[in-house]
Design an enzyme around this catalytic site. Structure first.
Site, PDB file in Angstrom:
ATOM      1  N   THR A  53     -22.764  12.397 -67.592  1.00 47.15           N
ATOM      2  CA  THR A  53     -21.493  12.981 -68.017  1.00 47.15           C
ATOM      3  C   THR A  53     -20.486  12.897 -66.861  1.00 47.15           C
ATOM      4  OG1 THR A  53     -22.280  15.190 -67.440  1.00 47.15           O
ATOM      5  CG2 THR A  53     -22.563  14.502 -69.734  1.00 47.15           C
ATOM      6  N   ILE A  55     -18.073  14.757 -64.934  1.00 48.76           N
ATOM      7  CA  ILE A  55     -18.028  15.568 -63.710  1.00 48.76           C
ATOM      8  C   ILE A  55     -19.352  15.470 -62.962  1.00 48.76           C
ATOM      9  CG2 ILE A  55     -17.878  17.931 -62.798  1.00 48.76           C
ATOM     10  CD1 ILE A  55     -15.792  18.480 -64.984  1.00 48.76           C
ATOM     11  N   CYS A  56     -20.439  15.494 -63.700  1.00 44.68           N
ATOM     12  CA  CYS A  56     -21.770  15.438 -63.091  1.00 44.68           C
ATOM     13  C   CYS A  56     -21.987  14.133 -62.335  1.00 44.68           C
ATOM     14  CB  CYS A  56     -22.840  15.598 -64.166  1.00 44.68           C
ATOM     15  SG  CYS A  56     -22.608  17.024 -65.241  1.00 44.68           S
ATOM     16  N   SER A  57     -21.550  13.025 -62.920  1.00 43.48           N
ATOM     17  CA  SER A  57     -21.784  11.697 -62.343  1.00 43.48           C
ATOM     18  C   SER A  57     -20.734  11.283 -61.328  1.00 43.48           C
ATOM     19  CB  SER A  57     -21.826  10.646 -63.455  1.00 43.48           C
ATOM     20  OG  SER A  57     -22.902  10.886 -64.328  1.00 43.48           O
TER      21      SER A  57
END
EC number: 1.11.1.27
Length: 179
Positions: A53, A55-57
């Site tokens: 996703t 923000i996560c990546s």
């Protein structure tokens, strides 16, 4: 931010590389428990809504990876990223991110996340049940620092990020008042 809470006892179904297995998928199943990850050391655990996703990546995982040495200098033994994703997804994500230091924990059924009180519905995004974004400093299985994003709840229209960022946690670890 500080709390004294024991992490729940959970078994995670992981996939580990096995050199004795040939072919395109040289991995075997291996059960790991919360004790395997958290006993006898001081770690950062950060949990996020999903592998791959935005923000996560783009921010959270890469920033923890790049600040790994700084965390080590500040008394952290390991850094773990947990998501309500299966081991196959987590392994593919780790490979795509080129991880060398941060270790990924697949919480495929969401059991750990539920027992931590952080399981939320993200049906508005087509995700189903996922983790709310948070991070914790865990010392020998006990949470000594807690960093939870604002707005906890099902089907949140936003994806808050800041409180659980590695930059914020590192700043807190360096503060004299932190445990």
């Amino acid at each position: 931010m500080t709390m004294e809470k024991q992490v729940p006892i959970v078994t995670f179904r992981t996939r580990v590389r096995d050199e004795s297995i040939s072919g395109p998928n040289p991995y075997r199943w291996e059960d790991k428990t919360t004790d395997d990850y958290f006993s006898g050391k001081r770690v950062i655990l950060f949990s996020l809504p999903g592998a791959f996703t935005p923000i996560c990546s783009t921010f959270q995982l890469p920033d923890f990876e790049s600040l790994y040495v700084e965390f080590k200098k500040n008394g952290i033994d390991d850094i773990y990223c947990l998501s309500v994703n299966d081991a196959f997804v987590m392994n593919a994500w780790g490979k795509s991110q080129g991880l060398k230091n941060v270790k990924l924990i697949p919480d495929g059924s969401g059991e750990f996340t539920r027992k931590m009180g952080m399981l939320v519905a993200k049906d508005n995004l087509g995700f189903g049940l996922r983790s709310w974004r948070y991070a914790a400093v865990i010392n020998n299985g006990v949470v000594e620092g807690w960093f939870e994003e604002e707005g906890f709840g099902d089907n949140c229209a936003t994806d808050p990020y800041g409180v659980s960022s590695p930059q914020n946690i590192l700043k807190c670890l360096k503060a004299p008042a932190f445990v």
